[in-house]
Design a protein around this motif. Structure first.
Motif, short mmCIF file in Angstrom:
data_model
loop_
_atom_site.label_atom_id
_atom_site.label_comp_id
_atom_site.label_asym_id
_atom_site.label_seq_id
_atom_site.Cartn_x
_atom_site.Cartn_y
_atom_site.Cartn_z
N GLN A 124 0.81 -1.21 0.00
CA GLN A 124 0.00 0.00 0.00
C GLN A 124 0.84 1.27 0.00
OE1 GLN A 124 -2.23 0.32 3.80
NE2 GLN A 124 -1.21 -1.57 4.32
N LYS A 174 -15.15 4.66 7.06
CA LYS A 174 -14.78 3.88 8.25
C LYS A 174 -14.29 2.49 7.89
CE LYS A 174 -16.75 2.31 12.65
NZ LYS A 174 -15.97 2.96 13.68
N ALA A 226 -9.98 -0.67 4.62
CA ALA A 226 -9.46 -1.94 5.12
C ALA A 226 -9.82 -3.10 4.20
CB ALA A 226 -9.98 -2.21 6.53
N ALA A 230 -4.63 -4.08 6.53
CA ALA A 230 -4.29 -3.28 7.71
C ALA A 230 -3.10 -3.92 8.42
CB ALA A 230 -5.48 -3.19 8.66
N LEU A 231 -2.18 -3.07 8.87
CA LEU A 231 -0.93 -3.61 9.43
C LEU A 231 -1.15 -4.34 10.75
CD1 LEU A 231 1.71 -0.87 8.63
CD2 LEU A 231 0.97 -2.79 7.27
N GLU A 232 -2.08 -3.84 11.57
CA GLU A 232 -2.29 -4.50 12.87
C GLU A 232 -2.73 -5.95 12.67
OE1 GLU A 232 -5.37 -2.34 14.98
OE2 GLU A 232 -6.95 -3.44 13.97
N LEU A 269 -2.24 1.74 6.11
CA LEU A 269 -3.42 1.57 6.95
C LEU A 269 -3.02 0.70 8.13
CD1 LEU A 269 -6.52 1.99 6.81
CD2 LEU A 269 -6.62 -0.28 5.82
N HIS A 270 -3.23 1.21 9.34
CA HIS A 270 -2.81 0.42 10.48
C HIS A 270 -3.94 -0.40 11.09
CE1 HIS A 270 0.88 2.65 10.10
NE2 HIS A 270 1.43 1.89 11.00
N ALA A 271 -5.10 0.18 11.21
CA ALA A 271 -6.18 -0.52 11.89
C ALA A 271 -7.24 -0.98 10.91
CB ALA A 271 -6.81 0.39 12.94
N GLN A 272 -7.88 -2.05 11.27
CA GLN A 272 -8.97 -2.56 10.45
C GLN A 272 -10.13 -1.56 10.42
OE1 GLN A 272 -8.92 -5.31 8.70
NE2 GLN A 272 -11.06 -5.57 8.15
N MET A 273 -10.38 -0.92 11.57
CA MET A 273 -11.38 0.15 11.60
C MET A 273 -10.63 1.43 11.21
SD MET A 273 -14.35 -0.79 12.18
CE MET A 273 -14.67 -2.54 12.14
N VAL A 274 -10.96 1.97 10.08
CA VAL A 274 -10.13 3.01 9.48
C VAL A 274 -10.21 4.32 10.25
CG1 VAL A 274 -9.57 4.13 7.31
CG2 VAL A 274 -10.51 1.85 7.31
N ASP A 275 -11.24 4.47 11.08
CA ASP A 275 -11.33 5.72 11.85
C ASP A 275 -10.60 5.62 13.18
OD1 ASP A 275 -13.10 3.95 12.86
OD2 ASP A 275 -14.73 5.36 13.15
#
Lengths: 725, 725
Positions: free
Chosen positions: A331, A666, A670, A675-677, B333-339
């Motif tokens: 990404q 929102k 993803a 997503a990295l986490e 993008l780090h989190a699955q929930m983008v907000d």
């Protein structure tokens, strides 16, 4: 269509359904049919009758389907299928919650209105006013206070839809992240695909260029790269070889079968070398094929070498030893000039469309827009045949055109059935021809992965269906001539749609009923695949491989299934308040669909790929689009009813748009990017990079004979020692 | 405005310019003024007269400016300033290339047209037809074949603009990548900013939450995190303390100065403690301030502790030990929930707006749209005063409203000058009030970096200027009453604009001339800062710090400079074909601007921040927008001239849009996100992470007294041992 033919249609549909169910119960119990009714289980090495179905109770499949968990579906058929069930259950939920309020409230309100204006409705409904229409909003007089009930119902349906869509998106997002954070090593999570590689400098080969570029950026995690090659030639040879191998196997099987006890030496099969094996010299098959194979193998080997050395293209798969690094690379912007070195996350190895990878950045853009124009033209010009089909709704027209049908049509039963089904059947056949074409067009856009092509084709199919079938039939079906007036004044379309909707309610009721009774009946009973399998087994198949190919079930095909379902969603939503009677039909469609497809997903279909629910945002947006179409239709329809408070419906489409915007912000990214986490989760074991690398080699280049050193040209080996260590 | 006042305007502008030049030559030669004319050099520790200016030749600055390279500008003033010069030289290039063809071709074609329709033009130009208009397109009769020359000119200007914009974008993209791939260690390249951190779990502090999250994703490169805190209280105390420190320093300086040989003990300064230091008890200043300072220091220290421990917000700066890792993290993008856990690349430490970092994802969206609405309202309602100003163009109106001006106006010279300048001066003053407000609004959007706020404010200012000044003056200036008719039928606006343009040509000619002669004259001579500095030095400044503050030049301020230039670009482009005489004025504006600002950039202004040319895509898009406005205007104007082949101009705006699309695809993302190939360049030395970390601590938290351990609460120290090793 009058009430009698509506009932006939329902009853005949139901009878067909019952017959198919009985057939299913009988046929699926026979062990010889297991490969047709349980192929997914068999291919996964499971006992077909595992679980509670030992008793062969003809209804046990229902119990099994109902008791299966989402996890079962994911295990047996993947996340994509689970997401499809989220879609089915969400729509089912929307319809059940809507129906629970709408049916007991709206039906009495409509039926007891004494102010029915027969003459007023007759002018618009073209004389088709019947018993069913008494239960619809068309029965309410203009600006009656009873319209408040329908007004509230419009809000209720919208709120239920938005609430359940929100829950579903949350759930699917969770499903996706759970699937992606798997501790299992998945090849595609350690690879990224690079396109638009610029010309290599004079002193570098393509491989050196790619390797040095990525080694500079990922000094610690870079493993190796695989340059995409032009495999057209080598693939042709490979397929020729595989063809001969299959034929040889078949010839040997025939020869073996001919060795009966009576004739122990057997008969050696023979074939002609000429056109289609029908003409020319007759030769011994086994010898001939063996000869051919040994002729092709060296050709293939040299072509493989040539391909790897000389047919390297401007794209590559790059392997990184770390899941987070690969997710991040997929990404990130790599080059300052954005139309070079574009990187995206790799799909499963088999999903990559090698031929599309070479298409350059702006060429893809151009192709995309060209395809959009072609699709728009297709949608527009298919409108005309659909309108014709709708105009044929009366059997009289058909007899005039095809006079030889006259004697058949004279039989009352046939006539009634034909009258009930003719337009629907025409429509269904017509729609069946389209998906292949749209799939072809989507591939032409230059999309690099199979699952993405399916999504793109599915989107085109959706627009086609909603625009042509729903809007086309609604407006064209009642009054073919109105079609032209709309073209002159397209602003009118909402009003036109609204005023024409009630007249087509019964048409769509039978359409939905046909879809779920006959469609799902055929789906569950698998009569057609069963017959084909048995025919092939008897007359064609000689080898195990051929037999397996004959019963191999393919995948769920949700690329066409979703748009077809979406059409039903659109129809049922748009009619939900106008003619609430359609809701039970919708519930039946999605309830029966959920049940039967659950069975099929668990036991029959084998998923072709896994995209971890990337289809969901599209499904979500299209349900939302249907909702907005419904809200606009209601705005128009309340307007037609001269309801003074119609403008109070305007917040509804705005609310839907806002909801869509929030969801897009929102959740959507993803689904586009990993997503990295999620990628940072621990792995069960260190990835075997050599295996991962090998899984991306296409079969035509993956010969045992081709020595590993020969891959060096296109398949770099920068840190191979790492994997051997 | 007639020809005489146009000439008067030109001549007076030129005289003012010459006077200012002479002033500059005299004043800049005095060593006492060096801090006004060479502050940038002095602050960089250089000799003010370095290079060839030893001779104090009054024109040597021109030679220096012309001979300075882009690299000089980058060294002295940063990439942003260099990009601003790319803008100036690109526009200059566009105008020179256009003028070289347009002036020799179009002027004779227009002047020699014998079919002048005096009466026809007189109706639209409101009787202002004069000598200048003979050189414009308005002089060509309807559908004359001579229009082909103007038609070709329209194409020529467009092609030149697009070609030079393309070259410029390429060049700026290269400048940016060169600056970002620097081998120097820059703090911001090792940090990312995280916003929208969700609530920490019960058993974790905010710091633990952030650290564990990023350690999981970046196990090897994570260094440390700094939680953003609410610094309102601590900042207030800190500023109070700094204020008292300055006052103490000042009091000590006064005391020291009073120790003359005549009175060696000196006079201790005193002040009142009451309102504004004017009332209340008189105290010894030095004692009083020392007391205050020792009173505040412990308060500040305890408040710092409280802030770090208890006022942690949902945002953090995360430090990574690797430049590529940080660049990649900034765009992933780090989190699955983008907000949640939204990450962006850190700006320079000082640019980060801490107070905006806490604003949550969707709140930012809402704020943004609210601000857009406010700006739209501002643009719309400022239309009215601007239209009034334009209506005052005649001095007669002004005298009627302000009768006390009558005696002044009676002097002929004054009258002519006033008539020539009045509307322009009104306009300029009016526009000077706006930028602060727009900056405030942009900050309200929740934008987290200073340079981004400047860009956003600059964009708003651009829309304001073009919509209000250009379109407003053009349409409102000639006929105030047309304003209302446009409101009724906004579709008319292009035609209205086109037909009104020629009448305002002379207005804009004088406007441009005023801008470059007076504006740039004032800019170079720095009369105002010089006077302010000398006044402050004489009467106010007592300490070295106060003196430095008095001459500190500030930055180039291109947030307002660019929109002002863009207005000129829009005016000159739109008039280029209609009244080609404006081109030399535009050339003068941008030529003189380039020269004078080059001098100012090298010697005077000190850049406040460095955004590595992120302003360019905005500049590019706005030049392109001006081009499209010009093309649409020409479409309308050729229509007014009843030129039959006008539709052949339609490809032009489409071409411009396509060009904009291609540029946005090819270049823009590399301005939004750091490209990895750039970050992967080698560093001169290993980054000192402790220093980098410290550079992000805001001054109010960065007390020497505050022991390092006290930062632990908000400033994590996960792998600090690494940096000490």
């Amino acid at each position: 269509m009058d009430f009698a033919s509506f009932l006939t249609s329902l009853v005949t549909s139901f009878i067909i359904f019952v017959v198919l169910m009985v057939l299913f119960a009988c046929l699926s119990a026979k062990p010889g049919n297991n490969v047709v009714y349980y192929p997914n289980r068999i291919l996964k090495g499971m006992d077909p009758f595992e679980g509670g179905s030992k008793t062969r109770n003809p209804f046990s499949w229902i119990k099994e389907a109902l008791s299966s968990s989402e996890q079962n579906v994911i295990t047996m058929s993947g996340v994509d299928t689970a997401v499809y069930f989220v879609f089915l259950s969400t729509v089912l939920g929307i319809l059940v919650f809507s129906g629970l309020i709408l049916l007991p409230v709206l039906l009495p309100v409509a039926a007891t209105d004494n102010g029915v204006k027969f003459n007023a409705t007759a002018t618009t409904s073209n004389g088709t006013f019947n018993e069913l229409d008494k239960l619809s909003m068309g029965n309410i007089s203009e600006n009656s206070p009873r319209l408040w009930a329908f007004f509230a119902a419009t809000y209720w349906v919208s709120i239920v839809t938005i609430y359940l869509l929100w829950k579903a998106y949350n759930h699917v997002s969770w499903l996706r992240s759970e699937a992606l954070r798997t501790p299992e090593v998945r090849s595609q999570q350690f690879a990224v695909v690079v396109r638009d590689i610029p010309h290599p400098p004079q002193d570098q080969t393509r491989k050196e260029q790619v390797d040095s570029y990525f080694k500079a950026i990922y000094p610690e995690t870079f493993y190796r790269s695989m340059i995409i090659t032009d495999n057209k030639q080598v693939n042709k040879l490979y397929e020729e070889l595989e063809g001969y191998k299959k034929k040889l196997e078949r010839a040997e099987a025939i020869y073996a079968a001919s060795k009966t006890t009576a004739k122990p030496e057997g008969t050696r099969p023979s074939n002609s070398t000429g056109f289609l094996g029908l003409m020319g010299e007759k030769v011994d098959s086994i010898e001939y094929y063996n000869e051919k194979i040994s002729e092709i193998i060296p050709k293939l080997e040299s072509e493989q070498k040539v391909t790897l050395r000389e047919k390297q293209l401007n794209a590559a798969v790059v392997f990184l030893t770390n899941r987070v690094a690969a997710s991040s690379a997929a990404q990130s912007l790599h080059a300052q000039m954005v139309d070079t070195w574009t990187v995206f996350d790799s799909p499963e190895p088999g999903q990559l469309i090698w031929t599309n990878l070479k298409i350059r950045f702006f060429e893809r853009e151009v192709r995309q827009y060209v395809v959009y124009v072609i699709v728009a033209l297709t949608i527009f010009f298919y409108m005309i045949p659909i309108a014709f089909i709708s105009a044929f709704t009366t059997l009289g027209n058909l007899v005039k055109l095809l006079p030889f049908l006259k004697p058949v049509v004279k039989i009352v039963a046939v006539k009634t059935i034909l009258e009930a089904y003719l337009p629907q059947i025409a429509l269904i056949i017509f729609l069946a021809l389209l998906p292949k074409f749209l799939h072809f067009l989507s591939k032409l856009e230059g999309i690099p992965t199979e699952s993405h092509v399916v999504r793109a084709a599915s989107g085109k199919y959706f627009y086609f269906t909603v625009l042509n079938v729903f809007i086309g039939v609604t407006i064209g079906g009642t009054l073919f001539s109105t079609f032209k007036t709309i073209e002159k004044d397209p602003n009118n379309i909402v009003e036109m749609l609204a005023s024409n909707l009630p007249d087509n309610a019964t048409f769509f009721l039978t359409f939905v009923a046909l879809k779920f009774f006959v469609g799902y009946g055929l789906e569950l009973s698998r009569i057609v695949p069963l017959i084909i399998y048995h025919l092939k087994r008897k007359f064609l198949c000689k080898t195990e491989a051929e037999l397996k190919a004959a019963w191999f079930p393919g995948d769920l095909g949700y690329g066409t299934r979703v748009p077809a379902d979406m059409l039903i969603v659109t129809i049922v939503l748009c009619y939900s308040v106008i003619a609430p009677l359609i809701i039970p039909f919708g519930v039946m469609y999605f309830g029966l669909g959920w049940l039967i497809l659950r069975n099929q997903a668990l036991k029959v279909y084998v998923p072709a790929y896994e995209s971890y629910g990337r289809m969901w945002p599209h499904i979500h947006n299209r349900v939302l689009a249907s909702l907005i179409l419904y809200q606009l239709t209601m705005l128009g329809y309340f307007g037609v009813h001269k309801f003074l408070y119609t403008p109070f419906l305007i917040p509804l489409p705005l609310l839907s748009l806002l909801f869509g915007f929030v969801c897009a912000k929102k959740f959507y990214p993803a689904f586009q990017k990993p997503a990295l986490e999620v990628a940072a989760n621990h792995l069960k074991e260190a990835p075997n990079m050599e295996l991962i690398f090998r899984s991306f080699i296409p079969p035509c280049l993956n010969s045992d004979k081709v020595d590993e050193d020969q891959f060096e040209d296109a398949l770099s080996h920068v840190s191979r020692s790492v994997s051997f260590a």
